[in-house]
Design a protein around this motif. Structure first.
Motif, mmCIF file in Angstrom:
data_model
loop_
_atom_site.group_PDB
_atom_site.id
_atom_site.type_symbol
_atom_site.label_atom_id
_atom_site.label_comp_id
_atom_site.label_asym_id
_atom_site.label_seq_id
_atom_site.Cartn_x
_atom_site.Cartn_y
_atom_site.Cartn_z
ATOM 1 N N ILE A 1 -18.488 10.576 -1.569
ATOM 2 C CA ILE A 1 -17.253 9.949 -2.040
ATOM 3 C C ILE A 1 -16.390 9.622 -0.832
ATOM 4 C CG2 ILE A 1 -15.164 10.212 -3.422
ATOM 5 C CD1 ILE A 1 -16.653 12.222 -5.157
ATOM 6 N N VAL A 2 -15.877 8.389 -0.803
ATOM 7 C CA VAL A 2 -14.905 7.988 0.220
ATOM 8 C C VAL A 2 -13.756 7.265 -0.462
ATOM 9 C CG1 VAL A 2 -16.589 7.799 2.088
ATOM 10 C CG2 VAL A 2 -16.121 5.810 0.637
ATOM 11 N N TRP A 3 -12.627 7.190 0.237
ATOM 12 C CA TRP A 3 -11.577 6.278 -0.217
ATOM 13 C C TRP A 3 -11.398 5.189 0.827
ATOM 14 C CZ3 TRP A 3 -6.556 5.577 1.875
ATOM 15 C CH2 TRP A 3 -6.123 6.510 2.826
ATOM 16 N N LEU A 4 -11.296 3.958 0.344
ATOM 17 C CA LEU A 4 -11.167 2.788 1.199
ATOM 18 C C LEU A 4 -9.710 2.393 1.261
ATOM 19 C CD1 LEU A 4 -14.206 0.701 -0.147
ATOM 20 C CD2 LEU A 4 -14.179 2.391 1.700
ATOM 21 N N GLU A 5 -9.171 2.395 2.476
ATOM 22 C CA GLU A 5 -7.741 2.163 2.670
ATOM 23 C C GLU A 5 -7.425 0.671 2.660
ATOM 24 O OE1 GLU A 5 -4.158 3.261 5.853
ATOM 25 O OE2 GLU A 5 -6.218 3.953 6.203
ATOM 26 N N ASN A 6 -6.590 0.279 1.721
ATOM 27 C CA ASN A 6 -6.140 -1.102 1.609
ATOM 28 C C ASN A 6 -5.303 -1.459 2.836
ATOM 29 O OD1 ASN A 6 -4.818 -3.515 0.909
ATOM 30 N ND2 ASN A 6 -4.605 -2.937 -1.237
ATOM 31 N N PRO A 7 -5.718 -2.482 3.616
ATOM 32 C CA PRO A 7 -4.971 -2.819 4.834
ATOM 33 C C PRO A 7 -3.652 -3.531 4.578
ATOM 34 C CG PRO A 7 -6.796 -4.329 4.539
ATOM 35 C CD PRO A 7 -6.931 -3.290 3.466
ATOM 36 N N GLY A 8 -3.364 -3.848 3.325
ATOM 37 C CA GLY A 8 -2.075 -4.452 3.020
ATOM 38 C C GLY A 8 -2.154 -5.951 2.874
ATOM 39 N N LEU A 9 -1.334 -6.663 3.619
ATOM 40 C CA LEU A 9 -1.183 -8.103 3.419
ATOM 41 C C LEU A 9 -2.450 -8.885 3.737
ATOM 42 C CD1 LEU A 9 2.438 -8.608 4.844
ATOM 43 C CD2 LEU A 9 1.716 -8.287 2.461
ATOM 44 N N ASN A 10 -3.334 -8.311 4.565
ATOM 45 C CA ASN A 10 -4.568 -9.004 4.930
ATOM 46 C C ASN A 10 -5.782 -8.444 4.176
ATOM 47 O OD1 ASN A 10 -3.271 -10.689 6.878
ATOM 48 N ND2 ASN A 10 -3.253 -8.953 8.307
ATOM 49 N N ALA A 11 -5.552 -7.883 3.010
ATOM 50 C CA ALA A 11 -6.629 -7.225 2.262
ATOM 51 C C ALA A 11 -7.756 -8.173 1.913
ATOM 52 C CB ALA A 11 -6.068 -6.590 0.991
ATOM 53 N N ASN A 12 -7.450 -9.453 1.757
ATOM 54 C CA ASN A 12 -8.466 -10.432 1.383
ATOM 55 C C ASN A 12 -9.229 -10.985 2.581
ATOM 56 O OD1 ASN A 12 -8.156 -10.653 -1.520
ATOM 57 N ND2 ASN A 12 -6.125 -11.473 -1.101
ATOM 58 N N GLN A 13 -8.923 -10.490 3.778
ATOM 59 C CA GLN A 13 -9.498 -11.109 4.969
ATOM 60 C C GLN A 13 -10.203 -10.129 5.903
ATOM 61 O OE1 GLN A 13 -6.284 -13.242 6.828
ATOM 62 N NE2 GLN A 13 -5.651 -14.223 4.913
ATOM 63 N N GLN A 14 -10.241 -8.866 5.590
ATOM 64 C CA GLN A 14 -10.835 -7.907 6.507
ATOM 65 C C GLN A 14 -11.462 -6.749 5.735
ATOM 66 O OE1 GLN A 14 -7.796 -5.311 8.562
ATOM 67 N NE2 GLN A 14 -6.403 -6.908 7.828
ATOM 68 N N THR A 15 -12.210 -5.923 6.485
ATOM 69 C CA THR A 15 -12.784 -4.733 5.881
ATOM 70 C C THR A 15 -11.715 -3.662 5.739
ATOM 71 O OG1 THR A 15 -13.463 -3.914 8.044
ATOM 72 C CG2 THR A 15 -15.071 -5.208 6.798
ATOM 73 N N TRP A 16 -11.980 -2.725 4.831
ATOM 74 C CA TRP A 16 -11.037 -1.642 4.582
ATOM 75 C C TRP A 16 -11.569 -0.372 5.254
ATOM 76 C CZ3 TRP A 16 -8.871 -1.802 -1.110
ATOM 77 C CH2 TRP A 16 -8.432 -3.094 -1.402
#
Length: 738
Positions: free
Chosen positions: A128-143
C-alpha cells in the motif's frame, strides 16, 4: 391491427443503442447519454471519480487503470484525447482517496504487487502506498509515492477515521492470506497515520482480526456516529465491522449470509455491495452481488429505520445473470447505490463484466420497499468492471462512469474502454394507470400504447411467488427480458431474435387457433421490442430460482398477495384476493365438494373512451376435475387461457371439433372431445369460430360462437393432489372484428 402470431419473419435490422426513458407508475428512470473517454485500453479494472482541488470548485476527473500494464491514468472529463500517467505500478488493484497531508489537494491511496490471480498472488506483495497530489500541475506530472505497509494479496482498502478523528487510518483487506489458499482466514489490518506523513518509512499497523474473514471482495465505508465503519462482502456474506468506543474493541456483526453454497462453484456468501437510502433512512437496504464474482443480484431489506443493531434483515433475490463458468465465476463485479432521479430514494447500478449478453450496466428502481420489489433497465451494453459516480457536466444531476473488465485469466472484454453516462432525465412523469375498486375487484383504466412516451408498469398480484404485472410499451420500445419472465401479449406485437436459431420471432395477442404457445422468450440480447402500434402485455415474473414449481396439494396453501405499489391508496392495497369455491358462485350440484375455485377479478378499460378491453380472472382445479362444459352462449367475449401452474402436466382445454356438434351431459363421452394440454407458462389459441378473414363469428345478439369446451385437469397417480392454476382473458370481441 394484427392479433395473430406469425412464426418467423426475415428482417434486416439496424440497431442503434439508446437508453430510453422508462416509467414505473409515478417513477421516471434516468435517460443516460454515453460519451467515450478512452477506447482500446491495454487492460481495465478500476475507475474512480476524483476532484483534485478541495479548496475550490473544479471539474470531476477520472482515475482509471488495470492490473496488466499498471498505468495509473488521470483523465480530464472535459478533454477525451489526453490522459496523464501519474504513476506506474506492478498489478495495482484497489484505491481510495483523501487529503492525506492536509494541503487541500486530494491524494490517492492504492495497493499493488497483487500478482497474476488471487491463487497465483505475490507472496511478497500486497503493498500500500499513498500518491501525493502535486497540486496545480496534477494533470502534467507524476505523483510522489509514499509507502504505508503491506499484506499478501491486498485487494481492497478504505481510508477514514475508524477509531479516532485526529489522524487518517487505512483498513487493508486482503482477499487471501497466501498463494493457492482459499481456506485460511485473511488478516484485516489497521494502518494509522504517522506523525510525519511525508518522511515516515511506513505507517504503524495493528491486526483487527485474522480468523473470521475469507475471500474479501468488496467493502463500503459507512458512518457510525463520528467514526467510520465498514460493510464487508466476503464468503461470510455481509458483515458490519466497527470500533466500539465504549468497549474499546472491534465488533463484527453479521448482516446476512449471502448466497448459499452451490454445487457448481466453490464460492458462496457475497461479492459486492452498496447501501441504499430511502427518504431519511440512510441504511434502508443493501444491494448485493453474490457470491464472489457471482451471478446473483439480491437486496437485504431491514425492519427498523436508521441503525443496524437489533434488527432483522430479509434477503430478496432479484435476478440471476447466466451461469457460472468453469472457474465457478459469474459476470457481476460491482454494485453502487445513489439517487439518480432526485426523488429522495436511492436506485442502484449493477456492473456486469461479461461475456455478452451478461455484459453492461443495469439500473434498478425500487417499486415497493415492503416487498423488496424492484424494476430494472439496461443502461449500458459495455463491459463494466466497476462504476464510479459524479456530476461530470455540473448540471446538478448525478452521472456515472465505467471501465471495462480486462484481466487475463479472469475475463478480457472486447475493446476495453472508459465511458461516461450523463444523466439526462430532468422531468417527472405522471402515473398513467388509473386504479379503482369496483365490487371488491380492481378496475384499471389505461392509456393506449400510442399515447405514452415511456414504458408503464403496474404490478398488482402475486400468486405463489409469481408476480403478475400489466405493462404498456410505446411504439418500437425495447424491454429487458430474462429466463424468469413470461409474457402474454394482450395488444400489439413483440419481436426479438431467437437466441438459438438466430431467426426473427414475433408474438401477438393470439397464437394460432386451437394450438398452444409458450410464454417464454429466448432473445439473443435479452431484449424484446414492441411494434409500430406499441404493446400491452401481461407479465408473469418469478423472483426465485424454482422454474419447476412444487405441486400445490391444498388450495389453502396458495399464497395470494395484493402487489399494488405503495403509491396507491391503502384502500386499494388492502384489498384481498382469494380462491373461492366455484360452487359459491354457481350452486350447481356438479360443483359441490369439487376442488374447483375462482379468483375474481381485474377489469381493464381504455381511459380515453372508457371502452372495455379485457377482463382477467384466475381459476384453480385439482386433479381430474372437470371445470364444466360450456359454449358461452350468453357471453360477449373472446376468451383464451394462460396456464401458470399445470399440476399434472396434462391439464388443458378439451373441446368438440365443431360448434354445430351438440353436447348432452348424459350421452356425450369424453372421447368426443379434442384434447389440448396447456403446460405451465403457456397459452392456447382461439377456440371460437372464425370466418375467412379470421374474425370471430357472432350471433345476432353479438354473442360469440364457440364449440362446447371445458378445462379438464389431468391425472397423476403418483400425486395425492396437485392443482392447476390458470388465467382467463376475456377480450372485447370488437378488438378482433374492427
Amino acid at each position: 391491427m394484427n392479433f395473430y402470431r406469425e412464426s418467423i419473419l426475415i428482417l434486416v435490422i439496424v440497431q442503434l443503442f439508446l437508453v430510453k426513458q422508462t416509467v414505473i407508475g409515478q417513477f421516471s428512470s434516468p435517460i443516460f447519454e454515453k460519451q467515450s473517454i478512452a477506447q482500446n485500453l491495454g487492460d481495465g479494472y478500476w475507475i474512480e471519480a476524483i476532484r483534485l482541488n478541495n479548496q475550490q470548485t473544479t471539474n470531476t476527473q477520472l482515475i482509471g487503470y488495470g492490473l496488466t500494464e499498471g498505468h495509473i491514468n488521470l483523465y480530464q472529463t472535459t478533454n477525451t484525447t489526453t490522459a496523464n500517467t501519474i504513476e506506474i505500478l506492478d498489478s495495482p488493484v484497489a484505491m481510495d482517496q483523501a487529503d492525506v497531508n492536509g494541503d487541500g489537494f486530494q491524494d490517492v491511496v492504492i495497493c499493488f504487487e497483487y500478482g497474476r490471480t488471487m491463487l497465483d498472488c505475490d507472496p511478497d506483495g500486497g503493498k500500500i502506498v499513498w500518491l501525493e497530489n502535486p497540486g496545480l500541475n496534477a494533470n502534467q506530472q507524476t505523483w510522489k509515492k509514499h509507502y504505508v505497509g503491506k499484506s499478501t494479496a491486498m485487494h481492497r482498502l478504505k481510508i477514514g477515521h475508524f477509531t479516532q478523528t485526529q489522524r487518517w487510518e487505512i483498513i487493508g483487506l486482503p482477499i487471501v492470506s497466501q498463494p493457492n489458499d482459499l481456506v485460511s482466514a485473511v488478516p484485516v489490518i489497521l494502518f494509522q497515520q504517522p506523525e510525519n506523513v511525508h518522511n515516515a518509512t511506513d505507517w504503524p499497523e495493528k491486526i483487527i482480526n485474522e480468523d473470521y474473514f475469507h475471500v474479501i471482495h468488496d467493502a463500503e465505508l459507512i458512518k457510525k456516529g463520528q467514526l467510520d465503519s465498514l460493510l464487508i462482502a466476503s464468503l461470510e456474506g455481509i458483515t458490519w465491522l466497527y470500533f466500539d468506543r465504549s468497549k474499546n474493541q472491534w465488533t463484527i456483526q453479521n448482516i446476512g449470509n449471502g448466497e448459499p453454497q452451490q454445487q457448481q462453484t466453490a464460492f458462496y456468501g457475497s461479492g459486492s455491495l452498496g447501501v441504499g437510502k430511502i427518504r431519511y433512512d440512510n441504511f434502508s437496504y443493501i444491494a448485493t452481488a453474490e457470491p464472489f464474482h457471482g451471478n446473483t443480484v439480491a437486496v437485504y431489506m431491514k425492519s427498523i429505520d436508521n441503525h443496524f443493531t437489533q434488527i432483522q434483515w430479509k434477503r430478496y433475490v432479484l435476478d440471476v445473470y447466466g451461469y457460472v463458468n468453469k472457474q465457478g465465476e459469474g459476470p457481476i463485479h460491482h454494485i453502487v447505490c445513489a439517487d439518480f432521479d432526485n426523488d429522495g430514494d436511492d436506485e442502484f447500478l449493477v456492473a456486469l463484466r461479461g461475456p455478452s449478453p451478461n455484459e453492461g450496466v443495469y439500473y434498478y428502481k425500487l417499486i415497493d420497499v415492503s416487498r423488496g420489489l424492484f424494476y430494472k433497465w439496461k443502461v449500458s451494453n459495455d463491459s463494466a468492471a466497476r462504476i464510479t459516480l459524479g456530476d461530470f457536466d455540473s448540471d446538478g444531476l448525478l452521472d456515472f462512469a465505467t471501465i471495462s473488465y480486462a484481466v487475463p485469466d479472469y475475463y478480457v472484454s472486447h475493446n476495453p474502454s472508459i465511458n461516461i453516462f450523463y444523466n439526462r432525465n430532468n422531468t417527472r412523469h405522471q402515473n398513467r394507470f388509473q386504479v379503482t375498486k369496483q365490487n371488491n375487484q380492481l378496475q384499471f383504466k389505461i392509456p393506449r400504447p400510442n399515447q405514452v412516451v415511456a414504458q408503464e408498469i403496474l404490478p398488482f398480484l402475486t400468486v405463489n411467488g409469481i408476480t403478475l404485472s400489466l405493462e404498456i410499451l410505446p411504439p418500437f420500445h425495447s424491454r429487458q427480458i430474462d429466463s424468469y419472465t413470461y409474457i402474454k401479449v394482450l395488444w400489439g406485437d413483440l419481436t426479438w431474435i431467437d437466441a438459438t436459431t438466430r431467426t426473427y420471432q414475433s408474438r401477438t395477442a393470439l397464437c394460432r387457433a386451437r394450438s398452444v404457445c409458450s410464454l417464454e422468450i429466448h432473445s439473443d440480447n435479452n431484449q424484446i421490442q414492441a411494434g409500430r402500434e406499441g404493446a400491452i402485455i401481461f407479465v408473469h415474473k418469478i423472483y426465485d430460482r424454482l422454474h419447476n414449481l412444487s405441486p400445490i396439494e391444498n388450495i389453502d396453501k396458495v399464497i395470494v398477495q395484493n402487489s399494488l405499489p405503495e403509491y396507491y391508496s391503502e384502500e386499494l392495497r388492502q384489498l384481498t384476493f382469494q380462491f373461492v369455491p366455484y360452487y359459491q358462485y354457481q350452486p350447481d350440484p356438479q360443483f359441490k365438494d369439487v376442488e374447483f375455485y375462482n379468483l375474481k377479478g381485474f377489469d381493464i378499460k381504455f381511459a380515453d373512451s372508457n371502452d372495455h378491453f379485457c377482463y382477467v380472472q384466475l381459476w384453480a382445479a385439482g386433479l381430474n376435475v372437470n371445470a364444466g362444459v360450456h359454449n358461452h352462449a350468453k357471453d360477449t367475449f373472446c376468451e383464451v387461457h394462460a396456464c401458470l401452474i399445470n399440476g399434472s402436466g396434462k391439464g388443458g382445454m378439451h373441446y368438440l371439433n365443431s360448434s354445430t356438434q351438440q353436447y348432452d351431459p348424459l350421452k356425450t363421452s369424453d372421447s368426443a372431445f379434442q384434447q389440448l394440454p396447456v403446460p405451465s407458462f403457456s397459452e392456447h389459441g382461439p377456440l371460437w369460430d372464425m370466418d375467412a378473414q379470421n374474425k370471430p363469428v357472432l350471433r345476432p345478439d353479438s354473442t360469440v360462437v364457440y364449440p362446447w369446451h371445458k378445462w379438464q385437469a389431468g391425472t397423476n397417480t403418483s400425486l395425492k393432489q396437485s392443482f392447476d392454476i390458470w388465467a382467463a382473458f376475456e377480450f372485447n370481441p370488437r378488438l378482433f372484428t374492427n
